[in-house]
Design an enzyme around this catalytic site. Structure first.
Site, short mmCIF file in Angstrom:
data_model
loop_
_atom_site.label_atom_id
_atom_site.label_comp_id
_atom_site.label_asym_id
_atom_site.label_seq_id
_atom_site.Cartn_x
_atom_site.Cartn_y
_atom_site.Cartn_z
N PRO A 137 0.79 -1.23 0.00
CA PRO A 137 0.00 0.00 0.00
C PRO A 137 0.83 1.29 0.00
O PRO A 137 0.83 2.06 0.96
CB PRO A 137 -0.84 -0.14 1.27
N CYS A 138 1.50 1.55 -1.11
CA CYS A 138 2.33 2.75 -1.21
C CYS A 138 1.51 4.03 -1.08
O CYS A 138 2.06 5.08 -0.76
CB CYS A 138 3.12 2.73 -2.51
N HIS A 139 0.20 3.93 -1.29
CA HIS A 139 -0.66 5.11 -1.12
C HIS A 139 -0.69 5.56 0.35
O HIS A 139 -1.06 6.69 0.62
CB HIS A 139 -2.08 4.84 -1.64
#
Length: 178
Positions: A137-139
């Protein structure tokens, strides 16, 4: 080893997934059309062949679909294949994967956790190469001071904000009065 790919519909639009025997190697968030989504994933995996996903990959698709539909899941149970990914990036992805839905870290936080406090920019570059958005989940990784930072998936920072709002991340979800 052959890489399989499949497209699947979600609440955000048509996504795509790529896998090998050891696990998932790529996730593509929606582009402007299903064909654009397919093309972007095929660009990353030129040897890929589109076919019906095996049961473990179908479970991963279902989990991603449910998460993007609002039934939040950390998706850590999905098997990933990091073959060919640089060691530094793998370490960044491991830390990022441990961030729970609705929470965030900064690029600097991840650099510090790696024991490289001056490597925030390198962390951002690694996340810009993330082949598995949502599953890694780089967001959930922000710039210093709570700024959004970048997002390389289709839709850019608008998509990043939408994912953070979906997860009820403070400051990105419904407005509060106090």
């Amino acid at each position: 080893m052959t890489t399989g790919i499949a497209l699947f519909d979600t609440a955000l639009g048509t996504c795509a997934i790529a896998w090998r025997a050891a696990g998932i190697v790529g996730v593509q968030l929606p582009e402007g059309s299903p064909e654009s989504t397919r093309q972007r994933l095929e660009h990353c995996f030129p040897d890929a062949v589109e076919h019906q996903p095996p049961a473990p990959i179908q479970r991963a698709i279902d989990g991603i679909r449910e998460h993007l539909g609002g039934a939040l899941d950390d998706l850590r149970w999905i098997d990933l294949d990091f073959e060919g990914i640089p060691e530094f990036d793998c370490h960044v992805y491991d830390i990022t994967r441990a961030i729970d839905p609705g929470t965030t870290l900064t690029y600097g936080d991840i650099a510090a956790e790696l024991g490289k406090p001056g490597a925030a920019q390198a962390v951002g570059q690694a996340l810009g190469r993330n082949p598995l958005p949502v599953v890694i989940p780089c967001h959930r990784v922000l710039a210093a001071g709570g700024q959004v930072g970048g997002f390389s998936a289709g839709g850019g920072t608008l998509t990043k904000r939408e994912l953070l709002a979906l997860e009820h991340t403070p400051g990105f979800d419904d407005p509060v009065l106090f």
